[in-house]
Design a protein around this motif. Structure first.
Motif, PDB file in Angstrom:
ATOM      1  N   MET A 112       0.628  -0.910  -0.180  1.00 58.51           N
ATOM      2  CA  MET A 112      -0.005  -0.073   0.213  1.00 58.51           C
ATOM      3  C   MET A 112       1.325   0.719  -0.081  1.00 58.51           C
ATOM      4  N   GLN A 113       0.464   2.223  -0.656  1.00 52.06           N
ATOM      5  CA  GLN A 113       1.023   3.763  -0.751  1.00 52.06           C
ATOM      6  C   GLN A 113       1.544   4.461   0.262  1.00 52.06           C
ATOM      7  N   THR A 114       2.887   4.704   0.712  1.00 52.96           N
ATOM      8  CA  THR A 114       2.467   5.171   1.784  1.00 52.96           C
ATOM      9  C   THR A 114       2.243   6.878   1.865  1.00 52.96           C
ATOM     10  N   ALA A 115       1.227   7.487   2.233  1.00 51.86           N
ATOM     11  CA  ALA A 115       1.057   8.707   2.264  1.00 51.86           C
ATOM     12  C   ALA A 115       2.081   9.438   2.827  1.00 51.86           C
ATOM     13  N   PRO A 116       2.602  10.397   2.534  1.00 51.19           N
ATOM     14  CA  PRO A 116       3.485  11.467   2.654  1.00 51.19           C
ATOM     15  C   PRO A 116       3.047  12.306   4.693  1.00 51.19           C
ATOM     16  N   SER A 117       4.787  12.175   4.817  1.00 49.62           N
ATOM     17  CA  SER A 117       3.568  12.512   6.481  1.00 49.62           C
ATOM     18  C   SER A 117       3.446  13.954   6.620  1.00 49.62           C
ATOM     19  N   ALA A 118       3.296  14.525   7.958  1.00 47.42           N
ATOM     20  CA  ALA A 118       2.757  15.314   7.973  1.00 47.42           C
ATOM     21  C   ALA A 118       4.030  16.640   8.139  1.00 47.42           C
ATOM     22  N   ALA A 119       5.644  15.636   8.403  1.00 49.24           N
ATOM     23  CA  ALA A 119       6.651  16.610   7.944  1.00 49.24           C
ATOM     24  C   ALA A 119       7.206  16.644   6.547  1.00 49.24           C
ATOM     25  N   ASP A 120       6.968  16.292   5.853  1.00 50.71           N
ATOM     26  CA  ASP A 120       7.210  16.027   4.458  1.00 50.71           C
ATOM     27  C   ASP A 120       6.641  16.753   3.334  1.00 50.71           C
ATOM     28  N   GLN A 121       6.711  17.808   3.287  1.00 52.71           N
ATOM     29  CA  GLN A 121       6.252  19.514   2.377  1.00 52.71           C
ATOM     30  C   GLN A 121       7.133  19.040   1.075  1.00 52.71           C
ATOM     31  N   HIS A 122       7.278  18.363   0.874  1.00 52.86           N
ATOM     32  CA  HIS A 122       7.432  18.513  -0.084  1.00 52.86           C
ATOM     33  C   HIS A 122       7.917  16.997  -1.342  1.00 52.86           C
ATOM     34  N   PRO A 123       5.903  17.429  -1.738  1.00 54.15           N
ATOM     35  CA  PRO A 123       5.766  15.476  -2.533  1.00 54.15           C
ATOM     36  C   PRO A 123       6.158  15.087  -3.883  1.00 54.15           C
ATOM     37  N   LYS A 124       6.817  13.780  -4.060  1.00 49.82           N
ATOM     38  CA  LYS A 124       7.101  13.647  -5.617  1.00 49.82           C
ATOM     39  C   LYS A 124       6.331  13.531  -6.691  1.00 49.82           C
ATOM     40  N   VAL A 125       5.840  14.395  -7.498  1.00 54.91           N
ATOM     41  CA  VAL A 125       5.685  13.578  -8.449  1.00 54.91           C
ATOM     42  C   VAL A 125       6.010  13.139  -9.983  1.00 54.91           C
ATOM     43  N   LEU A 126       5.450  11.713 -10.507  1.00 58.36           N
ATOM     44  CA  LEU A 126       6.254  11.350 -11.755  1.00 58.36           C
ATOM     45  C   LEU A 126       4.930  11.947 -12.855  1.00 58.36           C
ATOM     46  N   VAL A 127       6.042  12.922 -13.741  1.00 59.53           N
ATOM     47  CA  VAL A 127       5.459  13.727 -14.508  1.00 59.53           C
ATOM     48  C   VAL A 127       5.786  12.644 -16.073  1.00 59.53           C
ATOM     49  N   SER A 128       4.830  11.753 -16.939  1.00 62.43           N
ATOM     50  CA  SER A 128       4.985  11.394 -17.821  1.00 62.43           C
ATOM     51  C   SER A 128       4.456  11.687 -19.198  1.00 62.43           C
ATOM     52  N   ASP A 129       5.263  12.334 -19.761  1.00 57.80           N
ATOM     53  CA  ASP A 129       4.653  13.239 -21.508  1.00 57.80           C
ATOM     54  C   ASP A 129       5.673  12.549 -22.475  1.00 57.80           C
ATOM     55  N   ASP A 130       5.416  12.362 -23.594  1.00 57.54           N
ATOM     56  CA  ASP A 130       6.163  12.548 -24.773  1.00 57.54           C
ATOM     57  C   ASP A 130       6.887  13.829 -24.902  1.00 57.54           C
ATOM     58  N   ASP A 131       6.117  14.586 -25.160  1.00 59.23           N
ATOM     59  CA  ASP A 131       5.931  16.123 -25.419  1.00 59.23           C
ATOM     60  C   ASP A 131       6.849  17.037 -24.439  1.00 59.23           C
ATOM     61  N   MET A 132       8.372  17.504 -24.475  1.00 64.64           N
ATOM     62  CA  MET A 132       9.426  18.197 -24.018  1.00 64.64           C
ATOM     63  C   MET A 132       9.154  19.421 -23.223  1.00 64.64           C
ATOM     64  N   ASN A 133       7.556  20.389 -24.224  1.00 65.15           N
ATOM     65  CA  ASN A 133       7.457  21.586 -23.569  1.00 65.15           C
ATOM     66  C   ASN A 133       6.765  21.320 -22.581  1.00 65.15           C
ATOM     67  N   VAL A 134       5.731  19.794 -22.501  1.00 63.48           N
ATOM     68  CA  VAL A 134       4.264  20.010 -21.553  1.00 63.48           C
ATOM     69  C   VAL A 134       5.419  19.420 -20.551  1.00 63.48           C
ATOM     70  N   ARG A 135       6.181  18.403 -20.645  1.00 67.26           N
ATOM     71  CA  ARG A 135       7.068  17.969 -19.656  1.00 67.26           C
ATOM     72  C   ARG A 135       7.515  19.510 -18.518  1.00 67.26           C
ATOM     73  N   LEU A 136       8.233  20.033 -19.619  1.00 65.34           N
ATOM     74  CA  LEU A 136       8.851  21.438 -18.665  1.00 65.34           C
ATOM     75  C   LEU A 136       7.910  22.237 -18.443  1.00 65.34           C
ATOM     76  N   LEU A 137       7.181  22.816 -18.599  1.00 63.57           N
ATOM     77  CA  LEU A 137       5.744  23.315 -18.035  1.00 63.57           C
ATOM     78  C   LEU A 137       5.424  23.103 -17.097  1.00 63.57           C
ATOM     79  N   THR A 138       5.225  21.444 -16.670  1.00 62.66           N
ATOM     80  CA  THR A 138       4.677  21.090 -15.826  1.00 62.66           C
ATOM     81  C   THR A 138       5.298  21.049 -14.729  1.00 62.66           C
ATOM     82  N   ARG A 139       6.765  20.878 -15.145  1.00 63.23           N
ATOM     83  CA  ARG A 139       7.816  20.742 -14.052  1.00 63.23           C
ATOM     84  C   ARG A 139       7.696  22.384 -12.802  1.00 63.23           C
ATOM     85  N   GLN A 140       7.598  23.432 -14.014  1.00 59.46           N
ATOM     86  CA  GLN A 140       7.650  24.718 -13.152  1.00 59.46           C
ATOM     87  C   GLN A 140       6.361  24.792 -12.888  1.00 59.46           C
ATOM     88  N   CYS A 141       5.626  24.290 -13.207  1.00 61.18           N
ATOM     89  CA  CYS A 141       3.959  24.403 -12.344  1.00 61.18           C
ATOM     90  C   CYS A 141       4.228  23.888 -10.945  1.00 61.18           C
TER      91      CYS A 141
END
Length: 606
Positions: A1-30
């Motif tokens: 079971m996926q462990t949710a981020p703790s209250a002390a963890d202020q930096h959740p990790k997001v996996l961005v998967s897209d073949d368009d490099m520009n979409v990935r870049l914009l998503t990263r910046q946001c």
């Protein structure tokens, strides 16, 4: 079971998967602007690899990717244990109903259509993460509550509720497949006494060790259903051949399904006894805890769970009655004995309320002078319908039910009442010997209870000798030395009753503040054999060496008396002198001298 981020963890990790490099870049910046960590994948295969390695808190997937679509990636993530409850956002250029349904069917948490509103993306992802955290927290709480409902938190074994449900499932399956099953009901011998002597903390650790031994022993050859904490996984019961549970206290059960041969059940029961009877290391203590096991078989001993449990429990009590540390199969005769025992328990409670119990006193004679110097207080039960009931029948019942505590207090109060009366008659000084049961001895407040009794009664403590069984004081010898010292400090004499039937260590025996060794009557009865004589003589010599009084009980013949006197046994007790007397007959016995009986026994009768 996926462990949710703790209250002390202020930096959740997001996996961005897209073949368009520009979409990935914009998503990263946001997302990085919102304080998130971003890992990128250019296609579906890379997304799965990163998901396994990075364990992100959220996945952002484009549907249209080369090699593997985002929908397929979503389905595969949902098929992994760590991806079952993970928030997944799918992004696509298609906004028709069919495409959206396909996305949710694949397992998407949220579905976005292009073009993406980049100014709102960070907020949407934060919302999904908070919702995921709340969901996972709730699920963990539900899992924990379910765990507590079905599992024993001390041993992690299934509890009584889980056992009942599983036993019912096994019996239904056995009925459907026309196979047999066996229920083994396990109760630890004298656990309460051991628990009281070593403390409840160590007692809990002992139970944990017992649970581990049961599980390890049966796991070796049997398909065992040893449930784990469901917070980390599935808690549905398996269909193994062996099920273990802790019903509570020191009661455990083992259920064997698909039983083909009674010998297989006997082998399992024998292995359990051997494994559980090994000493358990608990810091400075190494207690030995033996099990008594009752076995009931399906279908011959019961076709439903209630009758099977009841009959296995009955068989377990039969195992205890047969000496403990053994197993017994249920049979119909046990039911009659069980009903009889239950009736005896009820009658004993009534007897104590209705004053049906009485004290008798058996004289103890000084071998040198022939004078009666002490009396042993013995409980007798005159049942209104059944007549006299042997102490050998009702004392074990009192021990098992805990009534022995109340019975012991009653004995002490009666002794005080009788002594107060006898003291008005101007009799010579004498002791009264009172038996203390193992259960009484292991009461933490025993010394205080005895002290309060002496204060209330006004009895001189030198008038009282407490008789303690050898096995009781040796259960935890080092700890019991202190308790015995406390009792001796009150001014009481202390005797070891039934000496020679237990397992005393001489190194401890000489450290106990005892005054008397009492030779068990079974050894006196066996004095017609060379071995019996040797044992009796050895105990007398041991008592002399340790500067203790020796007393032999159960003397019935002149030959026994002669040998005991010739070998310097100090005190003599048995039917040869007197049967247990009513309190009103004690003064006459105290005035009598048995020196002529002793002299006659010493004469050459050949």
């Amino acid at each position: 079971m996926q462990t949710a981020p703790s209250a002390a963890d202020q930096h959740p990790k997001v996996l961005v998967s897209d073949d368009d490099m520009n979409v990935r870049l914009l998503t990263r910046q946001c997302l990085e602007a919102e304080g998130m960590i971003v890992v990128e994948a250019a296609d579906g295969h890379q997304a799965l690899e990163l998901f396994i390695r990075e364990r992100p808190d959220l996945v952002f997937l484009d549907v249209e990717m080369p090699g593997m679509t985002g929908l397929e990636v979503c389905r595969r993530i949902r098929g992994m244990p760590q991806g079952a409850n993970l928030p997944i956002m799918i992004v696509t250029g298609s906004d028709d109903r069919k495409s959206i349904d396909e996305g949710f069917e694949a397992g998407a948490t949220q579905y976005k259509t292009k073009p993406v509103n980049w100014s709102l993306l960070g907020r949407d992802v934060q919302y999904m993460l908070r919702a995921s955290n709340a969901f996972n927290s709730l699920k963990r709480q539900e899992d924990r509550l379910r765990y507590l409902a079905y599992y024993d938190p001390l041993t992690n074994l299934p509890n009584r509720r889980s056992f009942n449900e599983q036993l019912n499932r096994i019996l239904k399956r056995a009925q459907r497949t026309e196979t047999s099953a066996a229920l083994l009901f396990i109760d630890l011998d004298n656990f309460k006494r051991i628990n009281d002597s070593i403390g409840h903390g160590r007692g809990d650790r002992l139970l944990v060790e017992i649970a581990k031994r049961l599980s390890n022993e049966l796991r070796e050859d049997d398909a065992i259903n040893y449930f784990s904490d469901p917070v980390g996984g599935d808690i549905e019961p398996s269909d193994g051949n062996t099920e273990i549970a802790r019903l509570g206290g020191d009661e455990f059960t083992v259920v064997l399904s698909d039983v083909r041969d009674l010998r297989d059940v006997e082998v399992v029961a024998g292995r359990i006894i051997a494994s559980l009877s090994e000493p358990i290391a608990l810091h400075s203590h190494n207690p030995v805890v033996t099990p008594s096991i009752g076995i009931a078989l399906y279908p011959q001993d019961g076709t439903d769970a209630d009758s099977l449990v009841r009959n296995a429990d009955t068989a377990m009590y039969a195992a205890k009655a047969d000496g403990r540390s053994c197993f017994r199969f249920y049979n119909e005769e046990m039911n009659a004995r069980s009903v009889e025992q239950l009736k005896l328990e009820e009658d004993l409670r009534e007897a104590m309320r209705q004053n049906q119990l009485e004290l008798r006193y058996q004289p103890q004679v000084d071998a040198r002078t022939g004078a009666v110097v002490s009396l042993e207080a013995l409980v007798r039960w005159k049942h209104p319908r059944r007549g006299m009931i042997s102490p050998g029948d009702f004392i074990p019942v009192a021990e098992r039910t805990g009534q022995i505590i109340e019975l012991g207090e009653w004995v002490m109060s009666e002794v005080a009442r009788h002594c107060t009366y006898w003291d008005t008659l101007g009799l010579d000084h004498f002791r009264v010997c009172v038996n203390i049961s193992p259960l009484q001895f292991n009461q933490p407040e025993l010394t205080r209870t005895i002290r309060d009794f002496l204060d209330r009664s006004g009895l001189d403590p030198r008038r009282i000798e407490l008789e303690l069984t050898e096995s009781a004081i040796m259960t935890d010898a080092r700890a019991n030395i202190e308790k015995l010292k406390e009792l001796a400090a009150l001014g009481l004499d202390l005797a070891v009753d039934d000496f020679g039937t237990g397992y005393s260590s001489l190194s401890y025996l000489k450290r106990f503040p005892i005054t008397t060794l009492k030779i068990d009557q079974s050894f006196v009865a066996d004095m017609s054999s060379a071995d019996g004589v040797a044992i009796v003589d050895a105990i007398i010599v041991l008592a002399k060496t340790l500067n203790l009084r020796s007393i032999a009980e159960g003397i019935e013949t002149q030959e026994q008396l002669r040998h005991l006197v010739q070998n310097k046994c100090d005190l003599l007790q048995g039917y040869y002198f007197a049967r247990p007397l009513y309190p009103e007959d004690v003064p006459e016995a105290l005035r009598r001298n048995y020196s002529s009986d002793i002299t006659e026994a010493l004469m050459d009768l050949t």
